[in-house]
Each structure stands twice: as structure tokens, then as C-alpha cells.
Write a protein that holds these residues in place. Structure first.
Motif, mmCIF file in Angstrom:
data_model
loop_
_atom_site.group_PDB
_atom_site.id
_atom_site.type_symbol
_atom_site.label_atom_id
_atom_site.label_comp_id
_atom_site.label_asym_id
_atom_site.label_seq_id
_atom_site.Cartn_x
_atom_site.Cartn_y
_atom_site.Cartn_z
ATOM 1 N N UNK A 170 0.912 -1.254 -0.098
ATOM 2 C CA UNK A 170 -0.003 0.055 -0.052
ATOM 3 C C UNK A 170 0.871 1.136 0.060
ATOM 4 N N UNK A 171 1.976 1.445 0.803
ATOM 5 C CA UNK A 171 2.822 2.481 0.919
ATOM 6 C C UNK A 171 3.636 2.662 -0.319
ATOM 7 N N UNK A 172 4.177 1.531 -0.691
ATOM 8 C CA UNK A 172 4.875 1.599 -1.999
ATOM 9 C C UNK A 172 4.257 1.986 -3.170
ATOM 10 N N UNK A 173 2.848 1.410 -3.318
ATOM 11 C CA UNK A 173 2.153 1.793 -4.659
ATOM 12 C C UNK A 173 1.541 3.201 -4.562
ATOM 13 N N UNK A 174 1.442 3.714 -3.142
ATOM 14 C CA UNK A 174 0.895 4.775 -2.973
ATOM 15 C C UNK A 174 -0.498 4.675 -2.879
ATOM 16 N N UNK A 223 -2.486 -18.917 4.334
ATOM 17 C CA UNK A 223 -1.837 -18.077 3.406
ATOM 18 C C UNK A 223 -2.026 -18.101 1.891
ATOM 19 N N UNK A 224 -2.479 -19.301 1.440
ATOM 20 C CA UNK A 224 -2.726 -19.613 0.031
ATOM 21 C C UNK A 224 -3.919 -18.911 -0.359
ATOM 22 N N UNK A 225 -4.689 -18.334 0.488
ATOM 23 C CA UNK A 225 -5.986 -17.801 0.202
ATOM 24 C C UNK A 225 -5.694 -16.252 0.193
ATOM 25 N N UNK A 226 -4.899 -15.844 0.840
ATOM 26 C CA UNK A 226 -4.749 -14.359 1.067
ATOM 27 C C UNK A 226 -4.588 -13.636 -0.347
ATOM 28 N N UNK A 227 -5.823 -12.913 -0.613
ATOM 29 C CA UNK A 227 -5.410 -11.936 -2.033
ATOM 30 C C UNK A 227 -4.409 -10.997 -1.906
ATOM 31 N N UNK A 231 1.889 -6.776 -7.632
ATOM 32 C CA UNK A 231 3.090 -6.212 -7.266
ATOM 33 C C UNK A 231 3.857 -6.499 -5.943
ATOM 34 N N UNK A 232 2.706 -6.927 -4.994
ATOM 35 C CA UNK A 232 3.380 -7.340 -3.750
ATOM 36 C C UNK A 232 3.368 -8.791 -3.472
ATOM 37 N N UNK A 233 4.280 -8.893 -2.435
ATOM 38 C CA UNK A 233 4.420 -10.437 -2.070
ATOM 39 C C UNK A 233 3.538 -10.917 -0.840
ATOM 40 N N UNK A 236 4.359 -9.416 2.257
ATOM 41 C CA UNK A 236 3.706 -7.871 2.550
ATOM 42 C C UNK A 236 2.246 -7.757 2.859
ATOM 43 N N UNK A 237 1.631 -8.716 1.941
ATOM 44 C CA UNK A 237 0.126 -8.815 2.361
ATOM 45 C C UNK A 237 -0.299 -9.124 3.523
ATOM 46 N N UNK A 238 0.717 -10.061 4.342
ATOM 47 C CA UNK A 238 0.451 -10.608 5.559
ATOM 48 C C UNK A 238 0.768 -9.474 6.794
ATOM 49 N N UNK A 239 1.761 -8.695 6.382
ATOM 50 C CA UNK A 239 2.526 -7.978 7.561
ATOM 51 C C UNK A 239 2.435 -6.575 7.285
#
Lengths: 304, 304
Positions: A170-174, A223-227, A231-233, A236-239
Motif C-alpha cells: 500500500x505504501x510503495x504503490x501510493x 496463506x494460500x487464500x490471502x488476496x 506487485x506485492x509479495x 507484504x500482504x500479511x504484514x
């Protein structure tokens, strides 16, 4: 979030004692006030600090205003509510004061954005500082029907964990400056599908753990279900924070109905885990299931 | 107050448009919200900034907490109301974080002081800054019976100007850290004697002018009547801020009754002037009366 901040925040509910009008005090997205009407009043405060929550050099005053209001609206949404008023306090550096029309641009953008969400900016305070830091604090009020309130404590063992949208970067992408608070989505969920709800501001796992903690449960995230946002990993999505998506509990009896009734074409919802009864071994790490994580108090698998 | 701040504050009411629940928006001591009960809800926000509102090096965390809460309670008092909840936002420098137990001392003092005034601290936010400035923002809510509200707009031509206590030297003497908000006094005055009321935070003349402006009046202050705090000068009493005394309008029919009924032995009230119809020549200076000053919009006799 700094460790000092986290430790302090955890201590706050035990420091302040609240009167009978306060249904829910510190520790949820909003305080919940009961004035003996058919609705609860909601109230929350949030800050933006230059070079902590945004990059001062490259962020326009309007972007700061919009982010400040939207992240507060997101807190009202997380309680199932509707925003109504806001109070704005700001402390500006000499540097910012000296930028022609900066403060007016900020306030005009705040006014325009507030009007979009039917929020009345009904008070505030303006100050200066000798340092180079700008600090903005917005208090928001709102309301929610008593049977639509979605506090963090309302998850039950066996409830599914759902989330709106996508996570990470979110921060990286603006995106942290342009996200839309999930207000309509929250109003659809509240009172009908969502039990506990939170807006993900500090990270998916950490915020899932907060619901679990307040509900006296553990939580397993698949974790396999997390959208994951483009561009994110996964990490990043988890934390990472600042996603401002909704994370909420849904009774297993209602998950199918929710998935078929969901009316928002452009915002997906995803089932990403389950709340479970608190295991006797708290503070455990993985529970043996592949690709799933137990987040429990004092532990997140990404923690330092 | 910096010129930039004043100009901005003056512009704010025209920037934000408020919804039907907002009886009074920006520009008074508190916003007044009407939820269709027998009472108005009051809400206000105020900040303390290190080395602006207190000297960081010599001020204890408990002193800051007490001042922050009391100056907000003073705003509720100025509307004739009773405080009920507070939300606290703070941004701390690394320096302050590194002082052992600083934040806890601050919060504990806030909790203790809030309990004294029956205020529930029901929410908040904590952040950090890379600069050396600490910024504290407190939002306070309260209520007032509808017929007891004392907005700045309620003075009438011919009303006497009264003030509680004494003025001047608040910062020098340290009184700005230890003053008592005039809550009981305000409750006695509201609905019975006081029309318009304000707490004197920015200077007696300036705050008297604010009532006059909001009521569409001029005001004459009899300088010889102004109660001056020990060690202070008339100039200080007229123009310094942070006294947190009440300044209020009283109908000429009620002044004698007020003076005989006033029950607070240790806090005097003094008649210091009169509100008058707006003269055709606004922005005039002295009106010819000895020792009396017209404070009108855009002019205060001490202004630069």
C-alpha cells in the motif's frame, strides 16, 4: 509501529476507567457511546505525522487531507457505522506555514472530501511548532444501529475469516493515499453477516490477531487464500499495514449466503481463514496445517 | 498566536459546511450537536505543543496531562455544559519515548485527572516523530441542557460584561499549568445569568471581541475595573492568554441578583464592561470614555 507504541497501546485500557455511557472504550476501532437512543454513537481519533505516515516532500496537502479523513471513516466503517462529524487539530511547522496557501489547500480538500462522505467538520484547533514536523489529528463521530455494531469481541469459534479487497504494497504503490474506505461494504455486512470487524491498518495478521484476542480465540489464516495486491509479495500482504480493507468474522451458517449476496462487483471478498477456540498452548507458532498460521497473542510469524 | 494562525482560523467557518445535526460548528468553544434529545452534545478539540504551550525541559508529564484536560474542560464550561468523554492523540519524539516511564506518567496523570472530573477517556491514538516536538491533542465531549447553552452569539446590546477571577501573568507565574477550569461556576451561571460565555484562553480583550463579533455588537471594557492577578500588569491582564477565566454577558436586569446570589466564596466575579450596539464606525479605537476601550473586529488596542 514502534515497540514502545505497541506496549503503551496495550497498557492503555487498564489505565483509564470509563463511565456508564461508554459501552466500548479504548481498544477497538472506535469508542462506542450509548446515549439511550436506538443508536450507539461512535467516536475515534487518528493522526498523520509528516515523514511517518506520509513523505512530506512529495505529498500534496490535498492527499494528506483525504488520507486523514478516509482512515478515520474506515474506523467508523469497521464498527458497522455511518460517519457524521469530524474535528480537526493540526500543528504546522514554519516551513509549512511559509508555503503559500498550503493550509488553505489542505482545509479546502478536507472540506470537499468531508462533503463527499456527508461528514460535518464541526470543530478544530490550529497550532504551530518550531520543529519541522507537521501533525494532523482528526476526531470522527458516527452512529450505528445497536444490532449492527461489529466490535472486535464478537467473533465466535468456527466463524470464517473474510476480507475485502487485496493486501500488500500500500505504501510503495501510493495506495495508502488513494484508498477508498469500505463504508458501503461495511454497512452491507453489519447486522447481517459480519460479527467482529476491523479495518486492516497495521497488517492483516496483526489485525486478525486483535479480533482473536478481543474475542478470546485463536485464528488460523490460510496463506494460500490471502488476496495479494498486484506487485506485492505474500509477506507484504500479511504484514504490512495501511490496506484499509475490512477483515471480519462470519458464522459458518452464513458464508454461502454472503458469497452469493455480495453486491459489490468491483470489490471482491475472500475467505482466508477461521477463528478457533483458544488452544491450551497459547503463544504457539504453526499448528501443523500446511500454509496456515496461527496468530495468537504475543506472536505473529513475521515478528522480529 | 501567530498571524498565520489567526487568519486561518477566521477563514475556517467559511471553508466547512455542516449538516443538520450541527447546531454550532467551528467558531465557538465547542461544536454543538443536536441528537434530538433534551440535551445538546458538545465536542471540542485542543492541542498542547512542546515549547509552544509549555516549556519541555521543565514541565513534568503530569503537568502537561492536567493542563491538556483542564483547558478542554474549560471549553465545555464556556458553553454551560458538563464534560463526559475524551479522546487523546499524542505524537512523541524519540527523546520523550526514551525517558523512562514518561508516557506512563503522562497517561496515569491523565487518568487520575479525568476521574476527578468524571471524564471517561474512551479512545486515542499514539504516534512517533523523528523531530524533537511532542504534540498532544485532546477531544472532549460533553452535554448541556438546551436552555442552558451559552454560545458566543448570545450577548445583547446593554448586557454587562462579567469575568471570574483575575487576569495576567498566567504563563510567567506557572498558573497556566495549575489553573482550575470554572466548571461549577459555569454551571451556576448557565441558563440563569449568563447569555454568551467564553473561557479566556487568548487574552481578555481578544476573547471579549469574539463574543462581540459573534453577537453583532461592540464591547467596551473598563480598564480600571479589570481584576489583575498579583504580580501582573494591566497590559498583561488585557492581552495575555491562558487565564481560563470565564467572560460572560449578563442582562442588566439580572446583574444585581447575580452579585448577591454568587455562591463561590473563593472566586470573585467582576463587572468589567458593557456590550453595545455596533457603531456605524466599526474599527474605531477609543470612543471618548476615559479608561474604556472599544474592542471591535479587526482592532484591539494592544495589537501590533
Amino acid at each position: 509501529m514502534y515497540d514502545d507504541e505497541k506496549i503503551l497501546l496495550d497498557a492503555i485500557p487498564s489505565i483509564f476507567s470509563n463511565g456508564p455511557e461508554v459501552m466500548i472504550g479504548p481498544g477497538d476501532d472506535c469508542a462506542v457511546l450509548d446515549f439511550s437512543l436506538d443508536k450507539y454513537r461512535l467516536v475515534a481519533v487518528d493522526q498523520l505525522v509528516s515523514d511517518i505516515h506520509y513523505v512530506k516532500k512529495t505529498t500534496a496537502p490535498a492527499e494528506i487531507a483525504v488520507k486523514l479523513l478516509r482512515r478515520n471513516i474506515s474506523d467508523i466503517a469497521a464498527m458497522g457505522g455511518v460517519p457524521s462529524q469530524a474535528l480537526l487539530a493540526m500543528t504546522l511547522s514554519a516551513e509549512t506555514w511559509s508555503e503559500d496557501e498550503w493550509a488553505y489547500a489542505f482545509l479546502s480538500a478536507m472540506a470537499e472530501e468531508a462533503a463527499k462522505w456527508n461528514v460535518s467538520v464541526c470543530g478544530g484547533d490550529v497550532s504551530s511548532t518550531f520543529s519541522t514536523t507537521d501533525v494532523f489529528s482528526l476526531t470522527i463521530t458516527g452512529w450505528v444501529e445497536k444490532d449492527a455494531l461489529t466490535p472486535r469481541s464478537a467473533a465466535r469459534a468456527g466463524d470464517a475469516v473474510f476480507a475485502t479487497g487485496e493486501f500488500g504494497g500500500s505504501f510503495e504503490s501510493g495506495r495508502h493515499l488513494s484508498f477508498a474506505p469500505r463504508l458501503d461494504e461495511a454497512r452491507f455486512l453489519a447486522g447481517r453477516f459480519a460479527g467482529a470487524m476491523i479495518d486492516v491498518s497495521d497488517g492483516l495478521l496483526l489485525d486478525a490477531a486483535r479480533i482473536a484476542d478481543m474475542s478470546g480465540l485463536d485464528v488460523e489464516i490460510d496463506e494460500s487464500a490471502v488476496p495479494i495486491a498486484a506487485g506485492a509479495t505474500l509477506e507484504q500482504a500479511l504484514s504490512e499495514g495501511e490496506d484499509y480493507e475490512l477483515l471480519f468474522s462470519v458464522s459458518p451458517k452464513k458464508t454461502a449466503e454472503l458469497e452469493s449476496a455480495w453486491p459489490f462487483k468491483n470489490i471482491k471478498i475472500t475467505r482466508i481463514g477461521v477463528f478457533t477456540a483458544k488452544s491450551p498452548k497459547t503463544d504457539s507458532t504453526h499448528d501443523g496445517h500446511d500454509d496456515s498460521t496461527v496468530v495468537s497473542k504475543g506472536f505473529t510469524h513475521f515478528s522480529k
